[in-house]
Design a protein around this motif. Structure first.
Motif, PDB file in Angstrom:
ATOM      1  N   TRP A  54       0.805  -1.217   0.000  1.00  0.00           N
ATOM      2  CA  TRP A  54       0.000   0.000   0.000  1.00  0.00           C
ATOM      3  C   TRP A  54       0.841   1.271   0.000  1.00  0.00           C
ATOM      4  CZ3 TRP A  54      -5.000   0.348  -1.055  1.00  0.00           C
ATOM      5  CH2 TRP A  54      -5.744  -0.825  -1.009  1.00  0.00           C
ATOM      6  N   HIS A  55       2.163   1.130  -0.168  1.00  0.00           N
ATOM      7  CA  HIS A  55       3.065   2.279  -0.094  1.00  0.00           C
ATOM      8  C   HIS A  55       3.946   2.338  -1.338  1.00  0.00           C
ATOM      9  CE1 HIS A  55       1.816   1.529   4.029  1.00  0.00           C
ATOM     10  NE2 HIS A  55       2.010   2.819   4.217  1.00  0.00           N
ATOM     11  N   LEU A  56       3.844   3.449  -2.065  1.00  0.00           N
ATOM     12  CA  LEU A  56       4.590   3.596  -3.313  1.00  0.00           C
ATOM     13  C   LEU A  56       6.083   3.801  -3.094  1.00  0.00           C
ATOM     14  CD1 LEU A  56       2.189   5.913  -5.335  1.00  0.00           C
ATOM     15  CD2 LEU A  56       2.528   3.442  -5.582  1.00  0.00           C
ATOM     16  N   GLY A  57       6.482   4.268  -1.924  1.00  0.00           N
ATOM     17  CA  GLY A  57       7.883   4.558  -1.664  1.00  0.00           C
ATOM     18  C   GLY A  57       8.480   3.665  -0.597  1.00  0.00           C
ATOM     19  N   LEU A  58       9.730   3.305  -0.802  1.00  0.00           N
ATOM     20  CA  LEU A  58      10.518   2.580   0.191  1.00  0.00           C
ATOM     21  C   LEU A  58      11.628   3.516   0.651  1.00  0.00           C
ATOM     22  CD1 LEU A  58      10.844  -0.840  -1.660  1.00  0.00           C
ATOM     23  CD2 LEU A  58       9.283  -0.269   0.219  1.00  0.00           C
ATOM     24  N   THR A  59      11.693   3.763   1.941  1.00  0.00           N
ATOM     25  CA  THR A  59      12.701   4.655   2.488  1.00  0.00           C
ATOM     26  C   THR A  59      14.062   3.977   2.408  1.00  0.00           C
ATOM     27  OG1 THR A  59      11.027   5.476   4.028  1.00  0.00           O
ATOM     28  CG2 THR A  59      13.327   6.069   4.471  1.00  0.00           C
ATOM     29  N   ASP A  60      14.964   4.597   1.685  1.00  0.00           N
ATOM     30  CA  ASP A  60      16.306   4.034   1.533  1.00  0.00           C
ATOM     31  C   ASP A  60      16.998   3.996   2.893  1.00  0.00           C
ATOM     32  OD1 ASP A  60      15.844   3.874  -1.211  1.00  0.00           O
ATOM     33  OD2 ASP A  60      16.749   5.826  -1.605  1.00  0.00           O
ATOM     34  N   GLY A  61      17.571   2.839   3.222  1.00  0.00           N
ATOM     35  CA  GLY A  61      18.311   2.687   4.459  1.00  0.00           C
ATOM     36  C   GLY A  61      17.488   2.274   5.657  1.00  0.00           C
ATOM     37  N   ALA A  62      16.168   2.349   5.580  1.00  0.00           N
ATOM     38  CA  ALA A  62      15.322   1.938   6.706  1.00  0.00           C
ATOM     39  C   ALA A  62      15.154   0.427   6.687  1.00  0.00           C
ATOM     40  CB  ALA A  62      13.959   2.623   6.628  1.00  0.00           C
ATOM     41  N   ARG A  96      11.338  16.465  -4.406  1.00  0.00           N
ATOM     42  CA  ARG A  96      12.211  16.001  -5.494  1.00  0.00           C
ATOM     43  C   ARG A  96      12.530  14.508  -5.434  1.00  0.00           C
ATOM     44  NH1 ARG A  96      16.038  21.325  -6.260  1.00  0.00           N
ATOM     45  NH2 ARG A  96      14.271  22.729  -6.416  1.00  0.00           N
ATOM     46  N   HIS A  97      11.499  13.727  -5.145  1.00  0.00           N
ATOM     47  CA  HIS A  97      11.614  12.266  -5.222  1.00  0.00           C
ATOM     48  C   HIS A  97      11.011  11.860  -6.574  1.00  0.00           C
ATOM     49  CE1 HIS A  97      12.766  12.482  -1.088  1.00  0.00           C
ATOM     50  NE2 HIS A  97      11.574  12.908  -0.706  1.00  0.00           N
ATOM     51  N   LYS A  98      11.772  12.093  -7.627  1.00  0.00           N
ATOM     52  CA  LYS A  98      11.262  12.026  -8.994  1.00  0.00           C
ATOM     53  C   LYS A  98      10.676  10.665  -9.348  1.00  0.00           C
ATOM     54  CE  LYS A  98      10.839  14.723 -12.439  1.00  0.00           C
ATOM     55  NZ  LYS A  98       9.781  15.726 -12.358  1.00  0.00           N
ATOM     56  N   ASP A  99      11.320   9.563  -8.962  1.00  0.00           N
ATOM     57  CA  ASP A  99      10.819   8.236  -9.336  1.00  0.00           C
ATOM     58  C   ASP A  99       9.453   7.960  -8.710  1.00  0.00           C
ATOM     59  OD1 ASP A  99      13.082   7.824 -10.858  1.00  0.00           O
ATOM     60  OD2 ASP A  99      14.108   6.650  -9.313  1.00  0.00           O
ATOM     61  N   VAL A 100       9.293   8.351  -7.460  1.00  0.00           N
ATOM     62  CA  VAL A 100       7.995   8.157  -6.788  1.00  0.00           C
ATOM     63  C   VAL A 100       6.958   9.076  -7.413  1.00  0.00           C
ATOM     64  CG1 VAL A 100       6.759   8.300  -4.593  1.00  0.00           C
ATOM     65  CG2 VAL A 100       9.083   7.380  -4.643  1.00  0.00           C
ATOM     66  N   GLU A 101       7.346  10.307  -7.692  1.00  0.00           N
ATOM     67  CA  GLU A 101       6.434  11.253  -8.344  1.00  0.00           C
ATOM     68  C   GLU A 101       5.906  10.686  -9.661  1.00  0.00           C
ATOM     69  OE1 GLU A 101       6.603  15.463 -10.803  1.00  0.00           O
ATOM     70  OE2 GLU A 101       8.301  14.933  -9.531  1.00  0.00           O
ATOM     71  N   LEU A 102       6.803  10.166 -10.485  1.00  0.00           N
ATOM     72  CA  LEU A 102       6.392   9.639 -11.784  1.00  0.00           C
ATOM     73  C   LEU A 102       5.537   8.380 -11.650  1.00  0.00           C
ATOM     74  CD1 LEU A 102       9.658  10.246 -13.806  1.00  0.00           C
ATOM     75  CD2 LEU A 102       7.509  11.543 -13.910  1.00  0.00           C
ATOM     76  N   ALA A 103       5.854   7.524 -10.684  1.00  0.00           N
ATOM     77  CA  ALA A 103       5.038   6.321 -10.469  1.00  0.00           C
ATOM     78  C   ALA A 103       3.622   6.711 -10.052  1.00  0.00           C
ATOM     79  CB  ALA A 103       5.685   5.424  -9.417  1.00  0.00           C
ATOM     80  N   ALA A 104       3.500   7.661  -9.129  1.00  0.00           N
ATOM     81  CA  ALA A 104       2.178   8.118  -8.687  1.00  0.00           C
ATOM     82  C   ALA A 104       1.436   8.795  -9.835  1.00  0.00           C
ATOM     83  CB  ALA A 104       2.320   9.060  -7.496  1.00  0.00           C
ATOM     84  N   HIS A 105       2.140   9.600 -10.618  1.00  0.00           N
ATOM     85  CA  HIS A 105       1.521  10.260 -11.773  1.00  0.00           C
ATOM     86  C   HIS A 105       0.995   9.238 -12.776  1.00  0.00           C
ATOM     87  CE1 HIS A 105       1.524  12.200 -15.760  1.00  0.00           C
ATOM     88  NE2 HIS A 105       0.998  13.192 -15.091  1.00  0.00           N
ATOM     89  N   ASP A 106       1.797   8.228 -13.074  1.00  0.00           N
ATOM     90  CA  ASP A 106       1.358   7.191 -14.021  1.00  0.00           C
ATOM     91  C   ASP A 106       0.122   6.460 -13.502  1.00  0.00           C
ATOM     92  OD1 ASP A 106       3.425   7.885 -15.705  1.00  0.00           O
ATOM     93  OD2 ASP A 106       4.683   6.152 -15.182  1.00  0.00           O
ATOM     94  N   LEU A 107       0.101   6.172 -12.205  1.00  0.00           N
ATOM     95  CA  LEU A 107      -1.078   5.510 -11.630  1.00  0.00           C
ATOM     96  C   LEU A 107      -2.299   6.430 -11.688  1.00  0.00           C
ATOM     97  CD1 LEU A 107       0.590   3.739  -8.602  1.00  0.00           C
ATOM     98  CD2 LEU A 107      -0.540   2.606 -10.547  1.00  0.00           C
ATOM     99  N   LEU A 108      -2.100   7.714 -11.437  1.00  0.00           N
ATOM    100  CA  LEU A 108      -3.204   8.672 -11.525  1.00  0.00           C
ATOM    101  C   LEU A 108      -3.760   8.718 -12.949  1.00  0.00           C
ATOM    102  CD1 LEU A 108      -4.936  10.880 -10.216  1.00  0.00           C
ATOM    103  CD2 LEU A 108      -3.062  12.487 -10.700  1.00  0.00           C
ATOM    104  N   GLN A 109      -2.889   8.731 -13.938  1.00  0.00           N
ATOM    105  CA  GLN A 109      -3.349   8.725 -15.330  1.00  0.00           C
ATOM    106  C   GLN A 109      -4.111   7.431 -15.655  1.00  0.00           C
ATOM    107  OE1 GLN A 109      -3.112  11.594 -17.092  1.00  0.00           O
ATOM    108  NE2 GLN A 109      -2.316  12.249 -15.128  1.00  0.00           N
ATOM    109  N   HIS A 110      -3.605   6.315 -15.153  1.00  0.00           N
ATOM    110  CA  HIS A 110      -4.278   5.023 -15.376  1.00  0.00           C
ATOM    111  C   HIS A 110      -5.652   5.020 -14.716  1.00  0.00           C
ATOM    112  CE1 HIS A 110      -4.766   0.816 -16.191  1.00  0.00           C
ATOM    113  NE2 HIS A 110      -4.816   0.516 -14.900  1.00  0.00           N
ATOM    114  N   LEU A 111      -5.725   5.543 -13.503  1.00  0.00           N
ATOM    115  CA  LEU A 111      -7.018   5.623 -12.802  1.00  0.00           C
ATOM    116  C   LEU A 111      -7.994   6.509 -13.576  1.00  0.00           C
ATOM    117  CD1 LEU A 111      -8.932   5.214 -10.418  1.00  0.00           C
ATOM    118  CD2 LEU A 111      -7.704   7.040  -9.238  1.00  0.00           C
TER     119      LEU A 111
END
Length: 116
Positions: A54-62, A96-111
């Motif tokens: 349920w989470h689009l982002g994984l915190t690096d190092g956590a 400026r988390h570009k990869d997460v931004e683009l993934a969420a944007h793509d999902l929004l467009q798909h929705l």
């Protein structure tokens, strides 16, 4: 500032939910997003792998299996919320988390395409 990578399992999960029409098009995300009690109940019932989906982002190092590992929740543990995707795009863009931004944007467009 934390850095994030895209969670591919979450992206796939969101796509499956959208394709199955399991979404909410209009909600007050600030009021309906899962709080600590809802998160803990979901974790107790379903475990970390499903929580992670349920989470689009994984915190690096956590560390895995900690709430700190997972970011950018996109639904209420039942359905994708369009407003959650918008919030994810905005927040990821702002920090400026570009990869997460683009993934969420793509999902929004798909929705949006699916819900027409």
């Amino acid at each position: 500032m934390a850095s994030y990578s895209v969670n591919p399992d979450a992206v796939a999960h969101a796509r499956r939910l959208i394709d199955a029409r399991q979404y909410v098009l209009d909600s007050d995300w600030g009021a309906v997003q899962p709080g600590a009690e809802e998160q803990n109940a979901f974790l107790a019932a379903h475990g970390w792998p499903q929580y992670a989906e349920w989470h689009l982002g994984l915190t690096d190092g956590a560390s895995d299996e900690t709430k700190a590992r997972y970011a950018f929740v996109f639904g209420d543990f039942r359905r994708v919320h369009r407003t959650a995707l918008i919030a994810s795009v905005y927040r990821a863009s702002e920090w400026r988390h570009k990869d997460v931004e683009l993934a969420a944007h793509d999902l929004l467009q798909h929705l949006d395409a699916t819900s027409r």
